[in-house]
Design an enzyme around this catalytic site. Sequence first.
Site, mmCIF file in Angstrom:
data_model
loop_
_atom_site.group_PDB
_atom_site.id
_atom_site.type_symbol
_atom_site.label_atom_id
_atom_site.label_comp_id
_atom_site.label_asym_id
_atom_site.label_seq_id
_atom_site.Cartn_x
_atom_site.Cartn_y
_atom_site.Cartn_z
ATOM 1 C CE LYS A 116 -3.809 -2.229 2.694
ATOM 2 N NZ LYS A 116 -4.883 -2.504 1.745
ATOM 3 C CD GLU A 200 -4.708 5.517 4.009
ATOM 4 O OE1 GLU A 200 -5.954 5.409 4.472
ATOM 5 O OE2 GLU A 200 -4.335 5.026 3.047
ATOM 6 C CG HIS A 235 -11.936 -2.145 8.188
ATOM 7 N ND1 HIS A 235 -12.372 -0.964 7.791
ATOM 8 C CD2 HIS A 235 -11.444 -2.304 9.425
ATOM 9 C CE1 HIS A 235 -12.259 -0.215 9.009
ATOM 10 N NE2 HIS A 235 -11.516 -1.083 9.909
ATOM 11 N NE ARG A 297 -8.175 -9.653 -5.255
ATOM 12 C CZ ARG A 297 -9.084 -9.115 -4.618
ATOM 13 N NH1 ARG A 297 -10.307 -9.142 -5.333
ATOM 14 N NH2 ARG A 297 -9.099 -8.414 -3.527
#
Length: 668
Positions: A116, A200, A235, A297
Site C-alpha cells: 500500500k 492515514e 472493513h 484481479r
Amino acid sequence: MFRSVLIANRGEIARRVMHSAKALGMRTIAVYSEVDADALHVAEADQAYLLGPAPANESYLCGDKILEIAKDAGAECIHPGYGFLSENADFAEACEAAGITFVGPSAEAIRAMGLKDAAKRLMEDAKVPVVPGYHGDHQDAEFLAREAARIGYPVLIKAIAGGGGKGMRRVDDAKDFAKALEGASREGARSFGDGRVLIEKYIEQPRHIEIQVFADSHGNAVHLYERDCSLQRRHQKVVEEAPAPGMTDEVREAMGAAAIAAAQAVDYRGAGTVEFIVDASSGLKADGFYFMEMNTRLQVEHPVTEEITGQDLVEWQFRVAAGEELPADQHELHIEGHAVEVRLYAENPAKKFLPSTGTLHRLKFPNEDGHIRIETGVTEGDEVSVYYDPMIAKIIAWDTTRDRALNRLEAGLHALEVVGVKSNAPFLAKIVTHPAFRNGDLDTGFIEQHLDALVPQDEKPGAVEKALAATALLCHRQGEAEIRAMGSSEPASPWEALDGFRVGGFSEETLKFSGEHGFEVAARYADGEISLLIDGVAHEVEGELSDEGLAAVIDGVHYSAGVLWMANRLVLMHGGRSYDLPLENPLAPVLVDEGNAAGLVAPMPGKIVSVLAGAGDKVRRGQPIIVLEAMKMEHTLSAPSDLKIDQIKVAPGDQVDDGASVVTFLSP
Ligand code: ADP
Ligand code: ADP
Ligand code: MG
C-alpha cells in the site's frame, strides 16, 4: 482465443470463470482439494485434478503443483479467480516462464500495487489524489506518533501488506497510538509476513467507492463505472451496488479518469479495481475522493458491474490475456438500471457473526428470472467446512431503478431456504429494507451504527409460522393433499373460548413443538375440516404439501413455506428465516381428547381401529380407550378422568359417524 484453461480456484468463482470459458469454447480444467472432490466446480469441469489435503496451503495455494498439472493437462492459460494465487506476482511469473498465460496483469503491475505504501507513492506521482498521511520508510514508533499528530486525529494505521480488512487500527487519541501501532504491526507480520505500516487521516463518514478498470496490451484503457461497497462489517464488504447512490456525471468522470491514470501508471493489463475512499460528509464531490489501493484481479462483486453494463468481465479477461483489443471503447459503454449484490454467509449474526459450519440440508435459491442472479459453489447436501471462506452464495438483483432492484432482492431473500448452517440472510434482509439504506444514506459505519436494528434478535415464530408449522404437520400426517378450511367461525363460538374442555361432537388435539422456540397449537376437527387455536385466537386453515413445500391458506390469506422433515424435527422456512421445531411425538398422533364424564363420542366420522378396555374396567385419567382412524390419522380417545366404563358400544372395524357415542361411563 485459448482452447483450454486451468482454473486455479474453487467454489463460486471457479464456476463463474468456467461459465465464460465454456462459452468461448475452451476445455476447462479444474483443481480441487480432498474435501472438494464432490464439489460442483469439479463435476462441471471437463477435467479435474486433485491437489492435496483441504488446507489452502496444501492445495489451492500450491503454485508449483498447479503449474505441473497445467503442463500435464496441456492448459494454455491459468485463471486464478480471486483470493488464493490471484495477486501472487511470483506465481504469475512462474506461469509465464512455463509458457502458460496467466490471466491477469503482469507480475510487475501486481508488485507495484501489492504494497500500500509504494502504491500510494506511485499514485502521488501520477497525480491521483491519495489520503493525506505518512507512507514513507521510517518505522520508528516515536516518529510515527509525531506523524500521526501532524496528520491530525483520528488516524488509521494500516499494515502496508494488509488485505481483507486485516492489519488496520483506527486511533482517535494520541494516548492510544502506541498500542494500536503495535497491534497493526503484529497483525501485518503474522498474516502477511510484513510488519511495516503506513498512517492515514481517518476519513469521517467515509464511503467506499471503487472503479472497475480494464486495459489491454495495445494501450487501450477504459473504466466500467463505479461500485459502492460502503456497507461493510469489520472493513469487509457485505453489500455492493452499482451505480453509487448520489453519483453525478461530474464526479463519475473525475473518478473514472483518476482510476485510468492509476492503471496506466503501472502499465496495467486486464481487469483491476481502483478503490477510493470518499468523504461523504457533504455529498459526493469531484475533489472529495482519495486513492486507497488497487486490487489487481477480478473482484468478488464484479457481477453488479456486469449487470449494469451488460458485459461479461471474465470474457474480457480472456480476450485481453489472449492479446486481443478491449471488446469496447469508453463511448460504447453505458449504464443501464441498477444492480445490488449481497454476500450470503454461513454465519450467525446473533452470535457476533461467528462462522457456522455444517451440512447444507436444504439450500434453495430464489428463481433466476432475469432479475435475480445467483453465484454459488455449493448445492444441497454439501458441507460448509472450516477450511475456506464461509460464503454460501452471492445474490444479485437487477432492475431499472435502485428501489426496484432492492425490492427484487428483498423478495429473493425471503424466498431463500438455508437449513443446516446459520446464515446471515435475515440480517441481509434487514439491511435491504432499512429506511436509511433505502434512502441512500450510507457510509462505512452504517452497519455498526445500526447493528441493533439489523441483527435479528427475535427468531420466535409468530402466529403465522405457528399456523404454518401446525398445518404442515397435519398435512404430513394425513399424507393427503389437502386439508380444507372449516366454514366460518363465529366470533363468540365456544371454540374461541376453548381451554381444554370438550365441546360436544368435536375433538381437540394439541400439537406440541418443543425446543428453543417451542409452542403448542390446539387443532380442532369437525366434518373433516380443521381450525387451529393459536395463542387464544382461532384460525381457519387449508394446506397442501408438495415437493415445493407447503401451500397454505390461513384465514383466507395464501402463504407458502419451505418444509424439511428431519429425524424428529420439522424445519419451517418462511420469510427468509428458518424455524427448527423438534416434534414431541412426531408421527404418532398427539391426541388429547378430554371427553366428558358421561362418555366418549367420535370427534369425526371414521373407523374404529382398536378398543383398549372393556365394560366394567376402571380407567385412569388419560388412559387410552378407543383408537379411531379418520382423515388417515389415528386419534386416541382417552378417559377424561378416573372413571369406570359402563358400555363399549363399538368394536374394531366399525364405521362411526361424527358425534356417535362410543363409550359410556358409570356416574362416579
Ligand atoms: P474485495 O477484495 O473485493 O474486497 P474480498 O476481499 O472479499 O473482496 O475478496 C477476496 C477474498 O475472497 C479473498 O481474500 C478470499 O478470502 C476470498 N476468496 C478467495 N477465493 C474464494 C472463492 N473461491 N470463493 C469465495 N471467496 C473466495
Ligand atoms: P484492504 O486491503 O484490507 O481491503 P483497504 O485499504 O482497501 O484495505 O481498506 C479497507 C476498508 O477500510 C475500506 O473499504 C474502508 O472502509 C476502510 N478505510 C480504509 N482507509 C480508510 C481511511 N483513510 N479512512 C476511513 N476508512 C478507511
Ligand atoms: Mg480494499
